[in-house]
Motif scaffolding. Structure first.
Motif, PDB file in Angstrom:
ATOM      1  N   GLU A 113       1.015  -1.621   0.631  1.00 16.43           N
ATOM      2  CA  GLU A 113      -0.189  -0.180  -0.215  1.00 16.43           C
ATOM      3  C   GLU A 113       0.249   1.357   0.313  1.00 16.43           C
ATOM      4  O   GLU A 113       0.800   2.850  -0.673  1.00 16.43           O
ATOM      5  N   GLU A 118      -0.914  -1.358  -7.453  1.00 16.31           N
ATOM      6  CA  GLU A 118      -2.714  -1.750  -7.716  1.00 16.31           C
ATOM      7  C   GLU A 118      -3.411  -2.515  -6.953  1.00 16.31           C
ATOM      8  O   GLU A 118      -2.453  -3.572  -7.110  1.00 16.31           O
ATOM      9  N   ARG A 119      -4.350  -2.835  -6.741  1.00 16.81           N
ATOM     10  CA  ARG A 119      -5.130  -3.232  -6.043  1.00 16.81           C
ATOM     11  C   ARG A 119      -5.091  -5.245  -6.217  1.00 16.81           C
ATOM     12  O   ARG A 119      -4.753  -5.568  -5.571  1.00 16.81           O
ATOM     13  N   GLU A 120      -4.812  -5.023  -7.637  1.00 11.98           N
ATOM     14  CA  GLU A 120      -4.859  -6.685  -8.362  1.00 11.98           C
ATOM     15  C   GLU A 120      -3.710  -7.337  -8.055  1.00 11.98           C
ATOM     16  O   GLU A 120      -3.336  -8.610  -6.891  1.00 11.98           O
TER      17      GLU A 120
END
Lengths: 281, 272
Positions: A113, A118-120
């Protein structure tokens, strides 16, 4: 060019009465596992802090000499670069957790974070770590409610998730049972195969002997002995400097001495079997 | 009746997690007992039940003839001292002297008797020279000895050490062995949880093997490390030297002394 290089490094903590480390020099090449050994208080953790730049960024004071990572003095790195270059797992597993995350999955993702991943991609990398460190059954547990051994495995996951080229592990297995300890050493072997450079502080000397390339034995803040694991860890002088020898090595040294023999001195069970065959007797 | 007895003891946390299924054992005074098993096997839960930190949800724990159910935790703890796995869970005074003395002060022990007892406990634990230091000036691994001294100073009949070998160097491991020896020689019982199999084989005769929240075996260490099925079931391994001896067909060898005697007294190379 060495991945890690210390040249005549000295340092005293701001309120310290004596130098925590003094005139320490050694180099570690890419893909090597380098074990820092020595009694408690001999300066091992201080060296880890110098390599990670926590000294002097967090612990004040003025180190002397030079610490270089990949040929660049560590003081020229900015904070983000250091975070990405050196993964660091702390000695005390009880203080390792961030304290701001509600579950193990988020704890592991914390560094990603901060790096803006990126989230994925983040989810995939966290899953891979949960797999690697066998954390499936505690993935949703609160990090602060874990046992010492569980925290230690979560801490290692949180370090490896950012995929740093240098990994510093300060007593990563102190709270672990024999099986989980073997697992951690298998991960260290895996990191080595991936070309990562590992600094390992560890008292379990039998495993150190099997898995490290290079050992630095510290005594009173100075390097007492250093060199290839095979050479240093079969030398009985290690004991005079507060170090330990593997159980099998110690046995063969004692036996040679007692019987006036000059038999080869193995480093581990596997090594003894290689040298003497399946049946030594 | 033995000094410490667990009779069909189980423990389930209020949230429903069963941390200990059903265990029975008894300990006489003067024994040194090692508890071994993987993380999560129930070792810490079992010893917390022994000193009254936890009360059994079934069965009963008897200390010196009284059930821990019928006494408050402080009374049980006076008889059975417990040294936590994490020393930072219990250290809170600003000098080692005060930290070790805390329990005595709280118990209103006469001031002139406190000094001598603190000095004794500190000496046994290798802290004689650092009594005036701040506990947090010592490294994590040495703070463990502060907590051992704090338990010892209260003069319990049973001393429980939870993973005292974790992260210790050779000097500290030798010191621990000395503490266990001195305390058992005084007629007290020492119960130690450890992952260090060499330490266990060197300093204990009796072992309790735990797995999956119950006791698999309670017996002589030598027998435990001869039992392949048991070791596999408990995810344990022999000490390294015993592994080598095993590979070479010496099934009864556990220590270096045994191995030395078992091997021929000539070069092993000429025997190939």
């Amino acid at each position: 060019m060495s991945v890690i290089s210390l040249e005549h490094v000295g340092y005293r903590y701001p309120l310290g009465r004596e130098d925590a480390v003094h005139d320490v020099s050694f180099q570690v090449e890419q893909g090597q596992v380098c074990a820092l050994l020595g009694a408690n208080g001999s300066g091992k953790t201080t060296i880890c802090n110098l390599i990670r730049g926590f000294i002097p960024r967090f612990y004040r004071g003025e180190p002397t000499g030079q610490v270089q990572l990949a040929g660049r003095p560590v003081e020229q790195y900015d904070d983000a670069e250091l975070t990405e270059t050196v993964g660091y797992s702390f000695q005390n597993p009880f203080t390792q957790m961030s304290g701001v995350k509600d579950n193990v999955r988020e704890e592991i993702a914390y560094a990603l974070e901060n790096l803006g991943v990126e989230r994925e991609a983040m989810a995939a990398r966290v899953d891979a770590m949960i797999d690697l460190l066998h954390l499936d059954d505690i993935a949703d547990a609160n990090p602060l409610e874990l046992s010492g051994g569980q925290r230690q495995r979560v801490a290692i996951a949180a370090v490896l998730v950012t995929d740093p080229p240098i990994v510093v592990l300060d007593e990563p297995t102190s709270q672990l049972d024999p099986q989980s300890t073997e697992d951690v050493f298998n991960i260290i072997a895996l990191l080595k195969r991936q070309g990562k450079t590992v600094i390992l502080v560890e008292h379990k000397i039998d495993l150190v002997a099997r898995y490290s390339d290079l050992v630095i034995l510290m005594e009173g803040g100075r390097v007492a002995m250093s060199g290839p694991a095979r050479r240093v860890l079969t030398d009985p002088q290690v004991l005079d400097h507060g170090g330990q020898l593997p159980e099998v090595t110690r046995f063969f040294l004692e036996r040679n001495k007692k019987l006036g023999l000059n038999d080869p001195v193995p480093l581990s069970v596997e090594d003894a079997i290689k040298r003497y065959g399946r049946k030594g007797a | 009746m033995a000094y410490l007895e667990l009779d069909k003891v189980g423990y389930t946390y209020p949230n429903g997690y069963q941390a200990l299924r059903e265990v029975s054992l008894s300990c006489e005074l003067g024994e040194a007992v090692a508890i071994i098993g993987r993380n999560g096997a129930g070792k810490t839960t079992m010893v917390k039940l022994m000193n009254g930190l936890l009360k059994p949800t079934h069965g009963r724990v008897m200390v010196d003839g009284t059930s821990t159910d019928q006494e408050d935790a402080a009374h049980v703890a006076a008889k059975v001292g417990y040294v936590f796995q994490n020393p930072d869970d219990q250290i809170f005074q600003d000098s080692i002297r005060r930290e070790i003395a805390y329990g005595l002060v709280k118990k209103h022990v006469a001031r002139d008797r406190i000094g001598g007892r603190v000095a004794w406990a500190a000496e046994v634990c290798g802290l004689g020279d650092s009594l005036d230091s701040h506990p947090y000036d010592l490294p994590f691994s040495q703070r463990k000895f502060v907590t051992i001294a704090s338990a010892l100073v209260m003069d319990p009949q049973v001393l429980i050490l939870d993973e005292p070998t974790a992260g210790q160097d050779r000097a500290a491991t030798d010191l621990l062995a000395g503490i266990i020896q001195q305390v058992t020689a005084m007629g007290k019982t020492v119960i130690t949880i450890s992952h260090d199999m060499e330490f266990v084989t060197r300093h204990f005769q009796r072992g309790i093997v735990m797995a999956d929240r119950q006791i698999l075996m309670d017996g002589p260490i030598a027998r435990i490390f001869r039992d392949d099925d048991l070791l596999e079931q408990a995810h344990l391994a022999r000490p390294y030297l015993a592994q080598l001896a095993q590979a070479w067909g010496f099934h009864d060898v556990l220590t270096s002394e045994d191995f030395m005697a078992a091997l021929p007294q000539t070069s092993l190379l000429t025997n190939q």
